[in-house]
Design an enzyme around this catalytic site. Structure first.
Site, mmCIF file in Angstrom:
data_model
loop_
_atom_site.group_PDB
_atom_site.id
_atom_site.type_symbol
_atom_site.label_atom_id
_atom_site.label_comp_id
_atom_site.label_asym_id
_atom_site.label_seq_id
_atom_site.Cartn_x
_atom_site.Cartn_y
_atom_site.Cartn_z
ATOM 1 N N CYS A 140 78.973 135.566 11.156
ATOM 2 C CA CYS A 140 78.047 135.004 10.162
ATOM 3 C C CYS A 140 78.291 133.513 9.997
ATOM 4 C CB CYS A 140 78.207 135.734 8.837
ATOM 5 S SG CYS A 140 77.105 135.095 7.561
ATOM 6 N N CYS A 143 77.902 132.221 6.459
ATOM 7 C CA CYS A 143 79.053 132.529 5.591
ATOM 8 C C CYS A 143 80.237 131.621 5.910
ATOM 9 C CB CYS A 143 79.542 133.965 5.782
ATOM 10 S SG CYS A 143 78.263 135.190 5.910
ATOM 11 N N ASP A 144 80.533 131.459 7.184
ATOM 12 C CA ASP A 144 81.818 130.879 7.573
ATOM 13 C C ASP A 144 81.751 129.516 8.259
ATOM 14 O OD1 ASP A 144 83.068 133.168 6.581
ATOM 15 O OD2 ASP A 144 82.783 134.241 8.461
#
Ligand code: NDP
Length: 315
Positions: A140, A143-144
């Protein structure tokens, strides 16, 4: 009905942001929700580290901690959260209620069912990818990606997700290698042009991952050209996999309308499925946004839709 059959007003299947938000709303509406956590209690967020894009946490929060908070809130408001996996359903009773089996034995008859079973990221399936998952390997970018600000990264995949995530990473990172196994991308032409025009994205076609390098964190990746057999190492700190997701919807296939990839089709502007009394929310029905906050939003919709459905039935 055998003795093992339990009657439930609102059954929620799955424990990610969608399921718990549905539970919070359903509990407050006195629908006495029963929620089964499923195979991965807490869902996909339990395998991420810091979550910095969920509103309300100015300093960010660890994914597992956030899901624990979701659970505590749902329980405090009266949700019956249970460990268990729904293994079979029977949605053939047109006017409801619907029957669901947990762990192949317990039978539940539910007046309303909310499906929030989520989706699972696909992985390449190589040892180094599994070992370094969470230590530089991620599925992701949204997300990261932030943790690789100013660094070099690689992303695997040639679909719309990979192209979209590559352009997202390009804004944050110094350099992005896009590893595409064929000689062309599957992404839409518009998305292809977008990544092709980004100066710091290098697209490597006919390229597959041989091994993600590093002992405790990602230090590089060895790739192989599947036409020439030539191998080379790329010096990267983040390795993103964007080769698609699989919605966890297999057990509903016989009854619920889905697209060709298995995502549940909900009626426009609602969480209603083709079966009365069965609602869907979160990643099980969303292949576009896939964010915790959007999943939570659709979880709220599902509980409100279920509440109205039950009210119309005289509950
Ligand atoms: P897709 O299935 O469309 O693409 C997967 C990509 O990963 C393909 O390029 C595929 O390669 C590659 N891949 C699969 N397995 C491997 C492997 N083992 N090794 C290397 N590469 C691999 O998935 P997406 O998640 O990109 O998209 C899913 C759906 O969501 C699509 O319908 C897409 O259009 C849609 N979507 C739409 C968006 C939008 O409209 N903004 C944004 C994101 C997704 P190959 O082509 O060789 O099979």
């Amino acid at each position: 009905m055998s003795e093992n059959v339990e009657k439930v007003e609102c059954l929620i299947i799955g424990s990610g942001p969608a399921g718990y938000t549905a539970a919070i709303y359903a509990a407050r509406a006195d629908m006495k929700p029963v929620l089964y956590e499923g195979m991965q209690p807490g869902g996909q967020l339990t395998i991420t580290t810091d979550v910095e894009n969920y509103p309300g946490y100015p300093d960010g929060i660890m994914g597992p901690d956030m899901m624990e908070n979701f659970k505590k809130q749902a329980v405090r408001l009266g949700t019956d959260v249970r460990f268990g996996m729904v293994t079979k359903v029977d949605f053939s009773n047109a006017g409801g209620p619907h029957t669901v089996w947990v762990d192949n034995e317990k039978e539940i008859v539910a007046d309303s069912v909310i499906i929030s079973t989520g989706a699972s990221a696909k992985w390449l399936g190589i040892e180094s990818e599994t070992r370094l998952n969470g230590s530089g390997v991620s599925a992701c970018a949204v997300c990261d990606g932030f943790f690789y600000r100013g660094l070099d990264v690689a992303i695997v995949g040639g679909g719309d997700t990979a192209a979209e995530e590559a352009s997202y990473l390009a804004k944050i990172c110094n350099k992005v290698y896009m590893l595409v196994r064929k000689g062309e991308m599957r992404a839409s032409k518009a998305m292809q042009h977008r990544v092709e025009n980004l100066e710091n994205v290098e697209i490597l076609y006919h390229t597959e991952t041989d091994e993600v390098l590093g002992e405790n964190e990602v230090e590089g990746v060895r790739v192989v050209n599947n036409q020439t057999g030539e191998k080379k190492e790329l010096d990267i700190k983040g390795f993103f996999v964007a080769i698609g997701h699989t919605p966890n919807t297999g057990i509903f296939k016989e009854y619920i309308d889905m697209d060709d990839q298995g995502y549940i089709i909900t009626k426009p502007d609602s969480s209603k499925t083709n079966v009365d009394g069965v609602f869907a929310c979160g990643d099980a029905q969303d292949k576009i946004y896939r964010q915790a906050v959007t999943a939570a939003g659709t979880g709220c919709m599902a509980a409100l839709d279920a509440e109205r459905y039950l009210a119309a039935k005289g509950h």
